[in-house]
Design a protein around this motif. Structure first.
Motif, PDB file in Angstrom:
ATOM      1  N   ILE A   1     -15.682 -75.767  47.972  1.00 18.07           N
ATOM      2  CA  ILE A   1     -15.873 -75.861  49.365  1.00 18.07           C
ATOM      3  C   ILE A   1     -15.203 -77.019  49.934  1.00 18.07           C
ATOM      4  O   ILE A   1     -14.700 -76.933  51.009  1.00 18.07           O
ATOM      5  CB  ILE A   1     -17.530 -76.210  49.746  1.00 18.07           C
ATOM      6  CG1 ILE A   1     -18.392 -74.932  49.317  1.00 18.07           C
ATOM      7  CG2 ILE A   1     -17.697 -76.569  51.296  1.00 18.07           C
ATOM      8  CD1 ILE A   1     -19.704 -75.238  49.507  1.00 18.07           C
TER       9      ILE A   1
ATOM     10  N   GLU B   1     -12.217 -76.921  52.777  1.00 13.68           N
ATOM     11  CA  GLU B   1     -12.185 -77.662  54.068  1.00 13.68           C
ATOM     12  C   GLU B   1     -10.853 -78.722  54.217  1.00 13.68           C
ATOM     13  O   GLU B   1     -10.493 -78.959  55.184  1.00 13.68           O
ATOM     14  CB  GLU B   1     -13.413 -78.575  53.930  1.00 13.68           C
ATOM     15  CG  GLU B   1     -14.752 -77.876  54.231  1.00 13.68           C
ATOM     16  CD  GLU B   1     -15.935 -78.834  54.198  1.00 13.68           C
ATOM     17  OE1 GLU B   1     -16.010 -79.879  53.509  1.00 13.68           O
ATOM     18  OE2 GLU B   1     -17.121 -78.288  54.663  1.00 13.68           O
TER      19      GLU B   1
ATOM     20  N   LEU C   1     -13.747 -70.584  57.753  1.00 13.88           N
ATOM     21  CA  LEU C   1     -14.870 -70.046  57.159  1.00 13.88           C
ATOM     22  C   LEU C   1     -14.955 -69.970  55.696  1.00 13.88           C
ATOM     23  O   LEU C   1     -13.859 -69.631  54.994  1.00 13.88           O
ATOM     24  CB  LEU C   1     -15.219 -68.609  57.621  1.00 13.88           C
ATOM     25  CG  LEU C   1     -15.367 -68.530  59.216  1.00 13.88           C
ATOM     26  CD1 LEU C   1     -15.308 -66.768  59.707  1.00 13.88           C
ATOM     27  CD2 LEU C   1     -16.650 -69.061  59.748  1.00 13.88           C
TER      28      LEU C   1
ATOM     29  N   THR D   1     -23.266 -65.545  52.252  1.00 17.26           N
ATOM     30  CA  THR D   1     -23.827 -66.761  52.919  1.00 17.26           C
ATOM     31  C   THR D   1     -22.422 -67.326  53.502  1.00 17.26           C
ATOM     32  O   THR D   1     -21.731 -67.712  52.953  1.00 17.26           O
ATOM     33  CB  THR D   1     -24.516 -67.708  51.839  1.00 17.26           C
ATOM     34  OG1 THR D   1     -25.681 -66.932  51.405  1.00 17.26           O
ATOM     35  CG2 THR D   1     -24.998 -68.862  52.681  1.00 17.26           C
TER      36      THR D   1
ATOM     37  N   ARG E   1     -20.469 -70.025  55.688  1.00 19.26           N
ATOM     38  CA  ARG E   1     -20.433 -71.447  56.264  1.00 19.26           C
ATOM     39  C   ARG E   1     -19.155 -71.637  56.925  1.00 19.26           C
ATOM     40  O   ARG E   1     -18.000 -71.330  56.698  1.00 19.26           O
ATOM     41  CB  ARG E   1     -20.287 -72.569  54.970  1.00 19.26           C
ATOM     42  CG  ARG E   1     -20.334 -73.875  55.310  1.00 19.26           C
ATOM     43  CD  ARG E   1     -20.126 -74.658  53.842  1.00 19.26           C
ATOM     44  NE  ARG E   1     -19.900 -76.087  54.065  1.00 19.26           N
ATOM     45  CZ  ARG E   1     -20.882 -76.969  54.297  1.00 19.26           C
ATOM     46  NH1 ARG E   1     -22.358 -76.635  54.375  1.00 19.26           N
ATOM     47  NH2 ARG E   1     -20.623 -78.247  54.607  1.00 19.26           N
ATOM     48  N   SER E   2     -19.396 -72.421  57.920  1.00 21.00           N
ATOM     49  CA  SER E   2     -18.401 -72.727  59.030  1.00 21.00           C
ATOM     50  C   SER E   2     -17.742 -74.026  58.641  1.00 21.00           C
ATOM     51  O   SER E   2     -18.567 -75.049  58.764  1.00 21.00           O
ATOM     52  CB  SER E   2     -18.727 -72.761  60.643  1.00 21.00           C
ATOM     53  OG  SER E   2     -17.600 -73.092  61.309  1.00 21.00           O
ATOM     54  N   ARG E   3     -16.511 -74.351  58.878  1.00 18.16           N
ATOM     55  CA  ARG E   3     -16.083 -75.681  58.615  1.00 18.16           C
ATOM     56  C   ARG E   3     -16.508 -76.752  59.745  1.00 18.16           C
ATOM     57  O   ARG E   3     -16.815 -77.825  59.353  1.00 18.16           O
ATOM     58  CB  ARG E   3     -14.460 -75.556  58.519  1.00 18.16           C
ATOM     59  CG  ARG E   3     -13.983 -76.652  57.886  1.00 18.16           C
ATOM     60  CD  ARG E   3     -12.465 -76.644  57.640  1.00 18.16           C
ATOM     61  NE  ARG E   3     -11.640 -77.264  58.820  1.00 18.16           N
ATOM     62  CZ  ARG E   3     -11.431 -78.626  58.855  1.00 18.16           C
ATOM     63  NH1 ARG E   3     -11.931 -79.277  57.873  1.00 18.16           N
ATOM     64  NH2 ARG E   3     -10.775 -79.109  59.914  1.00 18.16           N
TER      65      ARG E   3
ATOM     66  N   ASN F   1     -19.280 -76.028  62.126  1.00 21.46           N
ATOM     67  CA  ASN F   1     -20.815 -75.559  62.530  1.00 21.46           C
ATOM     68  C   ASN F   1     -21.634 -75.686  61.261  1.00 21.46           C
ATOM     69  O   ASN F   1     -22.663 -75.557  61.335  1.00 21.46           O
ATOM     70  CB  ASN F   1     -20.808 -74.479  63.218  1.00 21.46           C
ATOM     71  CG  ASN F   1     -19.830 -74.412  64.508  1.00 21.46           C
ATOM     72  OD1 ASN F   1     -19.700 -75.516  65.216  1.00 21.46           O
ATOM     73  ND2 ASN F   1     -19.205 -73.333  64.844  1.00 21.46           N
ATOM     74  N   GLY F   2     -20.886 -76.014  60.052  1.00 17.85           N
ATOM     75  CA  GLY F   2     -21.965 -75.912  58.868  1.00 17.85           C
ATOM     76  C   GLY F   2     -22.561 -74.547  58.497  1.00 17.85           C
ATOM     77  O   GLY F   2     -21.857 -73.488  58.985  1.00 17.85           O
ATOM     78  N   GLU F   3     -23.715 -74.516  58.064  1.00 19.33           N
ATOM     79  CA  GLU F   3     -24.154 -73.258  57.660  1.00 19.33           C
ATOM     80  C   GLU F   3     -24.456 -72.324  58.662  1.00 19.33           C
ATOM     81  O   GLU F   3     -25.255 -72.547  59.608  1.00 19.33           O
ATOM     82  CB  GLU F   3     -25.406 -73.486  56.634  1.00 19.33           C
ATOM     83  CG  GLU F   3     -25.906 -72.235  56.011  1.00 19.33           C
ATOM     84  CD  GLU F   3     -25.889 -72.698  54.329  1.00 19.33           C
ATOM     85  OE1 GLU F   3     -26.378 -71.853  53.487  1.00 19.33           O
ATOM     86  OE2 GLU F   3     -25.213 -73.777  54.055  1.00 19.33           O
ATOM     87  N   ILE F   4     -23.894 -71.199  58.853  1.00 12.70           N
ATOM     88  CA  ILE F   4     -24.301 -69.941  59.838  1.00 12.70           C
ATOM     89  C   ILE F   4     -25.383 -69.073  59.271  1.00 12.70           C
ATOM     90  O   ILE F   4     -26.173 -68.833  59.957  1.00 12.70           O
ATOM     91  CB  ILE F   4     -23.190 -69.259  60.100  1.00 12.70           C
ATOM     92  CG1 ILE F   4     -21.955 -70.175  60.787  1.00 12.70           C
ATOM     93  CG2 ILE F   4     -23.201 -68.035  60.891  1.00 12.70           C
ATOM     94  CD1 ILE F   4     -20.735 -69.383  61.038  1.00 12.70           C
TER      95      ILE F   4
ATOM     96  N   THR G   1     -27.061 -66.027  56.127  1.00 14.78           N
ATOM     97  CA  THR G   1     -26.613 -64.862  55.219  1.00 14.78           C
ATOM     98  C   THR G   1     -26.957 -63.806  55.907  1.00 14.78           C
ATOM     99  O   THR G   1     -27.465 -63.596  56.990  1.00 14.78           O
ATOM    100  CB  THR G   1     -27.733 -65.089  54.051  1.00 14.78           C
ATOM    101  OG1 THR G   1     -27.649 -66.166  53.243  1.00 14.78           O
ATOM    102  CG2 THR G   1     -27.499 -63.807  52.956  1.00 14.78           C
TER     103      THR G   1
END
Length: 708
Positions: free
Chosen positions: A652, A656, A662, A677, A679-681, A683-686, A688
């Motif tokens: 991860i 980044e 993404l 699952t 994860r946005s760089r 916005n964080g966790e989006i 699953t």
């Protein structure tokens, strides 16, 4: 007061006399916010974290606002750090301070190094510089010079203007044995000659303006920045000089803000990011840390060339400094790596589609042509210094093309045209080659081979306004894709030397004005600033740091149609000359790519990112599933890659660091449920979601040029 003795040293000639000096302050670029595109306010009242706008910009309210990460704020509390930075345009006090600092610095240099010879020292966008004929300087020398400047400032010495005859000025200069000043004096046509004195011990050939005394300068708001090599009068056959750059502000807070701004600009430097993100390489360009000295000549943040006073020396690469793998290819030649190439492909594909939708025909033309073509076009007569030597091919001389215009005219001339055929719009992403001294090369901003987004429109006189308006609309649409919404626009009118009749110049100029007025864009009129062949509109875009870059131009041309004798048949079956319009929107792809890298800080929006998502298995047990998902996404036109072999937190972090928008994580549960699952760089966790849902949402975000 009495004139000082003839033994007193002096510096700098008249800043507004002749071609030795930089353009007037109206050409200075602007800077704005690190925080994206805030609501516009008057230039005098707008406040930003690190810098303030330098001249008014036109907002484009109809342009789409993309969800691009260019607006990422610098670290720290921006609200607490906001400082208004004046400009040479907005504050005459600041301009006077900088001008006087150039004098004070030269006085300090000649006190510390009595054998040094002075040349010129103008104020520039963020400070001043001065060129000296002397031995190379070191960082230690700069500290000594700054200390001596502080002493002169503390003395609060008056600056006094004196008028003398040309003969008296020459007598004083000869007494000091200052050959460069004699040459400058010869170039000054106006009389009387003006001199500025600092106290009783030092004077300068100068037209001003200055502060009343050296004590008006805040010594804690002045800093000497660097030393570069520069050729006298920009001629590599002349003496190499030592150019000292300095910055000066009205107070310490402004200097601190400027230093912070420089740090943010350094973080966004496209040369460093191009290397870190593996986007491109370029022959012989040193790393960003050691390349300040190549900036004595080149393009400023506005995209406008620095005055051709000198060509900076290309610095020697120190051990450990980055050199591209393309070093053996030759200087100033860009190698687009896979990630950079995919971004270029997206740019080109979008550019072509939009042009086809707006009635343009696409062209591809050769990179070379017979030398005679460039004689007809006038390039041999007026542009030869920027062209490469011709090559002998079977006893005929061929020339690498410096421009695309003559080729498009030849395509036009392939057949007879009727007035019913107009307008004829042709466009090409055409690669051109221009000679640049090695010292003037600067990353992607100044290279020897680049691709222009060139287009030419052939139309009737009464359609000039409509075609120009169409170009402005197209410009807004294309630049809006990247989040550029604020522009600085200049309309340049007929210069003293020009071709074409008074009537056609008036019609063309009025047409350009009317098109801008129709568009509702504010603009400045640069009287006499047009090309010799016609009036033009130049547009600068404002990036996330508020810097302005020259990109788009629209130019009416009365010259080439005459030189190439292009015609059409009018409604009376008579041959007439069409109007030709030159037009570029992005400018060059290389330079625009460099601007984009710095605008986004390498953090490209989802639709433009070379890798839109990385699929990360928690363990190698999920690797097969990840590869299957990646194949499915690629088949849907999405740009993804699978990374494995490290623990998930490091995977991860690596994504980044490489600014991948993404990350799609797959563990045992995701494999069983056929999900990912996400994860946005930014916005964080989006959450699953099923693979098909992820594909659909990703495709929609790309199509809308938005985030997921």
């Amino acid at each position: 007061m009495a004139a000082p003795s003839a033994s007193a040293p002096f510096l700098r000639s008249h800043p507004h006399r002749g071609s030795l000096f930089p353009s007037s302050p109206r050409h200075r670029p602007a800077a704005a916010s690190l925080l994206g595109f805030p609501p516009r306010r008057p230039a005098s009242s707008r406040r930003f974290p690190y810098t303030a706008v330098r001249s008014s910009s036109t907002a484009s309210p109809s342009a789409p606002v993309e969800e691009a990460p260019a607006a990422a704020a610098p670290t720290g509390d921006a609200e607490e750090e906001r400082v208004v930075l004046p400009t040479n345009e907005s504050s005459e006090t600041l301009l006077r301070i900088r001008h006087t600092c150039a004098h004070v610095m030269a006085m300090a240099v000649q006190k510390l190094f009595p054998n040094s010879k002075v040349t010129i020292g103008p104020w520039i966008e963020n400070g001043f510089y001065y060129d000296f004929d002397m031995e190379p300087l070191t960082d230690k020398d700069l500290k000594k010079i700054k200390k001596e400047m502080d002493r002169i400032i503390r003395q609060n010495l008056p600056l006094v203007r004196e008028e003398v005859s040309r003969e008296e000025a020459q007598k004083r200069i000869e007494a000091l044995n200052e050959p460069y000043k004699l040459e400058i004096l010869e170039s000054i046509k106006e009389e009387p000659i003006t001199i500025y004195h600092i106290g009783e011990e030092w004077w300068d050939l100068c037209a001003g303006p200055h502060v009343e005394s050296t004590g008006k300068i805040n010594r804690k708001a002045v800093e000497l920045e660097s030393v570069a090599g520069a050729y006298w009068r920009g001629d590599e056959k002349n003496q190499m000089l030592q150019r000292i750059y300095g910055t000066a502000w009205e107070n310490e807070d402004q200097l601190k803000a400027y230093i912070n701004f420089k740090e943010e600009a350094k973080r966004r430097d496209h040369r460093r990011l191009g290397q870190d993100l593996d986007l491109f390489s370029i022959q012989g360009v040193p790393s960003a840390e050691s390349s300040r000295s190549v900036q004595g000549l080149g393009k400023g943040v506005s995209g406008k060339p620095y005055p051709r006073l000198c060509n900076a020396r290309r610095p020697r690469l120190e051990p450990g400094t980055f050199r591209s793998q393309a070093d053996d290819a030759g200087g100033g030649l860009v190698f687009w790596h896979p990630k950079g190439a995919i971004i270029r492909h997206i740019l080109e594909d979008s550019w072509k589609q939009i042009h086809l939708q707006h009635g343009y025909d696409l062209l591809y033309t050769p990179h070379v042509a017979k030398g005679d073509l460039w004689k007809i076009s006038g390039h041999i007569d007026f542009y030869k210094e920027n062209m490469y030597n011709q090559m002998d091919v079977e006893d005929e001389m061929y020339q690498l093309r410096p421009m695309n215009c003559p080729y498009h005219i030849l395509v036009y001339k392939r057949k007879l045209h009727s007035y019913r055929d107009f307008p004829i719009r042709v466009a090409e992403l055409g690669t051109v080659y221009r000679y640049e001294l090695s010292g003037s090369l600067h990353g992607l901003f100044r290279v020897r081979g680049f691709t222009q987004d060139d287009a030419h429109i052939f139309c009737l006189e009464d359609r000039i306004k409509d075609e120009i308006r169409g170009v402005l609309d197209l410009t807004e649409k294309i630049l809006g894709q990247f989040g550029f919404r604020y522009y600085e626009i200049n309309l340049s009118t007929r210069p003293e030397k020009s071709v074409g009749t008074d009537d056609i110049w008036e019609k063309a100029t009025i047409a350009l004005k009317n098109a801008l007025d129709d568009k509702g864009w504010e603009y400045k009129v640069d009287e006499g600033g047009g090309a010799f062949y016609g009036p033009k509109i130049d547009l600068k875009i404002e990036d996330a740091l508020g810097r302005k870059w020259q990109c788009s131009t629209v130019q009416v041309d009365f010259n080439l149609p005459e030189r190439f004798d292009i015609t059409y048949v009018d409604s009376n079956s008579e041959k007439k000359r069409p109007i030709m319009i030159h037009r570029a929107i992005l400018g060059s792809l290389e330079r625009f790519f460099g601007v984009l890298i710095e605008h986004y800080a390498g953090d490209f929006p989802l639709w433009l990112a070379p890798t839109q998502a990385r699929i990360l298995p928690v363990t190698d047990n999920e690797l097969q599933y990840c590869n299957e998902v990646a194949s499915e996404l690629k088949s849907r036109g999405l740009r993804v890659e699978v990374c494995h072999g490290e623990r998930l937190p490091k995977l991860i972090r690596n994504a980044e660091t490489q600014k991948v928008p993404l990350m799609a994580v797959a563990g045992r549960k995701e494999v069983q449920a056929r999900t990912l699952t996400i994860r946005s760089r930014h916005n964080g966790e989006i959450g699953t979601m099923a693979v098909d849902e992820f594909i659909t949402r990703l495709q929609l975000a790309v199509a809308n040029k938005s985030s997921l």
